[in-house]
Design a protein around this motif. Structure first.
Motif, mmCIF file in Angstrom:
data_model
loop_
_atom_site.group_PDB
_atom_site.id
_atom_site.type_symbol
_atom_site.label_atom_id
_atom_site.label_comp_id
_atom_site.label_asym_id
_atom_site.label_seq_id
_atom_site.Cartn_x
_atom_site.Cartn_y
_atom_site.Cartn_z
ATOM 1 N N GLU A 365 51.335 79.703 59.470
ATOM 2 C CA GLU A 365 51.465 78.929 59.369
ATOM 3 C C GLU A 365 53.143 78.613 60.437
ATOM 4 O O GLU A 365 53.863 77.762 61.033
ATOM 5 N N GLN A 368 51.881 78.184 63.910
ATOM 6 C CA GLN A 368 51.775 77.072 63.809
ATOM 7 C C GLN A 368 53.368 75.418 64.211
ATOM 8 O O GLN A 368 53.403 75.003 64.929
ATOM 9 N N MET A 410 45.693 78.172 68.240
ATOM 10 C CA MET A 410 45.593 78.585 66.464
ATOM 11 C C MET A 410 44.249 79.728 66.718
ATOM 12 O O MET A 410 44.464 79.976 66.295
ATOM 13 N N TYR A 433 41.712 69.680 65.021
ATOM 14 C CA TYR A 433 42.711 70.980 64.239
ATOM 15 C C TYR A 433 42.071 71.677 64.586
ATOM 16 O O TYR A 433 40.732 71.845 64.085
ATOM 17 N N PHE A 445 44.555 73.846 60.193
ATOM 18 C CA PHE A 445 45.874 74.257 60.877
ATOM 19 C C PHE A 445 46.109 73.885 62.155
ATOM 20 O O PHE A 445 45.454 73.404 63.380
ATOM 21 N N ALA A 447 48.962 72.307 65.507
ATOM 22 C CA ALA A 447 49.700 72.084 66.216
ATOM 23 C C ALA A 447 50.005 71.292 67.182
ATOM 24 O O ALA A 447 50.635 71.969 67.697
#
Length: 463
Positions: A365, A368, A410, A433, A445, A447
């Protein structure tokens, strides 16, 4: 009214049917094999089908690097060799028509090496080899063309001496002007392919006589070397603060007065022969004033080059003079290792924004949020992407990405954490994603920066 509604519905159904049919005909990239089993010490080849990629980056997951190795990385194929018993995942990141597509994955299983020993025999050289003497007394060697051969290696010996390589040529005949008078010579030929070659042909013999002009006491008169008609200067157009890497485009401005693009080509020696180097002749950047056709610009041409391997590279400009290509200018280019630098960057970011007190979910997180806060979307005008030369380079240096890049990033962070991420389609506008499985639970996630962060209305021209 009901008839009108029925008619409209029929039209909609027909339109949808035509769309579905068109989509079915549209070719999408795919791997020749989604899974492959290879014995330890043996190799297997996986290729990309349906399309011809402009760029392909072949990768192995972190744990899989101990299981397999990749070699002969080309745009359309890669060779996988089993190193250790286990499983691995090979990923192909493909660019088609300037756009990245969803990564292609192949599961690899390495099994125990077979006890059976297989002895491979080289294919015999097909065709004939003939020798004769020229009017000057030199030896003329002619041999049959072998289908698919890139070059031919000619060896020579005299008497009971050892075979020595005389010349490698792409032609099916050569003239040996290094012979001595009244000497018997033996010749043999083999055909060279990409990564393999035939066995040598049966040797043929010939005895020389008198050589005009002084025989073996004089050096043979070599034909006059052809030289380029025009001058050339080479310059990289990536910005001064850009580090050059393999897999990343290198922009080359060739300054020349040569008006004929068809008589110019770029070469990088063995890299070209092995398929590790390629270049593109096209218009592609909004901050360049193109003139005429193709990649012509003021005072010359702008080429887009790419290498699959890092290290020192030699780039040569060749000009076609008559029927022969001659070297006209060259330059040295140093390329850093993309994979190594990318992983080093990822680890530095992780060290900056995460710590050991965080769970893996919390770390991802934070990573991200870091990407969203430190990167912008690719330059655009609200309707389309605006490709600029100033943004050509590694994404972690340029700080401009799209959702494909963000998903890749990610997944890279997940790999560094010992996890495996994959792409998930958002269901709209070709948006993706990353999804990472942690302790049996899938976490998403995204980003990708907002497209508005990359909005531009004007820019400076570099050429």
């Amino acid at each position: 009214m009901k008839k009108l509604i029925l008619f409209v519905n029929i039209i909609i159904v027909l339109a949808l049917g035509m769309t579905i049919q068109a989509d079915a005909k549209r070719k999408t990239p795919a791997l020749s094999r989604k899974s492959v089993s290879v014995k330890k010490g043996s190799s297997a080849k996986v290729s990309i089908k349906n399309v011809t990629p402009e760029k392909t980056k072949w990768m192995v997951n972190k744990a899989g690097k101990k299981i397999i190795t990749l070699s002969k990385k080309k745009k359309k194929a890669v060779t996988i060799k089993g190193k250790k018993i286990g499983t691995a995942t090979v990923t192909a990141k493909v660019t088609v028509k300037g756009k990245k597509v969803k990564p292609l994955k192949c599961k690899v299983r390495v099994t125990k090496k077979s006890n059976t020993t297989v002895v491979s025999k080289k294919t015999a050289f097909s065709g004939s080899v003939k020798v004769s003497l020229t009017e000057e007394g030199y030896v003329k060697l002619r041999y049959s063309k072998a289908a698919g051969a890139r070059t031919y290696l000619v060896q020579r010996k005299n008497g009971k001496g050892a075979w020595k390589s005389l010349k490698t040529s792409s032609k099916t005949s050569i003239t040996d002007k290094t012979v001595k008078e009244y000497t018997t010579y033996y010749y043999r030929v083999r055909a060279n392919y990409n990564g393999s070659h035939t066995a040598y042909s049966t040797a043929v013999a010939i005895k020389t006589g008198k050589i005009s002009g002084g025989g073996d006491n004089e050096e043979p008169i070599e034909p006059e070397e052809k030289t380029a008609k025009y001058t050339y200067e080479l310059k990289t157009m990536n910005t001064a603060d850009t580090t050059l890497y393999n897999y990343v485009y290198v922009l080359i401005y060739v300054k020349t007065e040569n008006p004929d693009l068809l008589t110019i080509r770029l070469d990088s020696g063995e890299e070209s022969e092995n398929g590790n180097f390629r270049y593109y002749i096209r218009r592609g950047y909004e901050d360049v004033h193109y003139i005429g056709t193709q990649n012509a610009v003021n005072g010359g041409y702008l080429y887009v080059c790419c290498w699959d391997t890092s290290g020192e590279k030699n780039l040569t400009i060749q000009e076609k003079v008559g029927e022969k290509w001659v070297s006209a200018a060259d330059m040295k280019i140093h390329l850093e290792d993309y994979d190594k630098a990318e992983h080093e960057w990822a680890r530095s970011v992780m060290a900056e924004v995460t710590d050991d007190t965080m769970t893996k979910v919390k770390k991802l997180e934070q990573l991200q949020y870091y990407i969203r806060g430190n990167f912008k979307y690719l330059p655009n005008n609200g309707e389309r992407i605006i490709p600029l030369t100033v943004n050509v380079g590694a994404y972690w240096e340029k700080k401009y990405i799209d959702c494909f890049d963000a998903t890749d990033i990610m997944c890279l962070f997940a790999e560094e954490l010992g996890l495996e991420g994959h792409w998930t389609y958002a269901g709209y506008l070709n948006h993706y994603y990353a999804t990472v499985t942690i302790d049996g639970i899938d976490y998403d996630f995204d980003a990708s920066p907002a497209s508005a962060t990359g909005l531009i209305t004007d820019w400076e021209y570099v050429l």
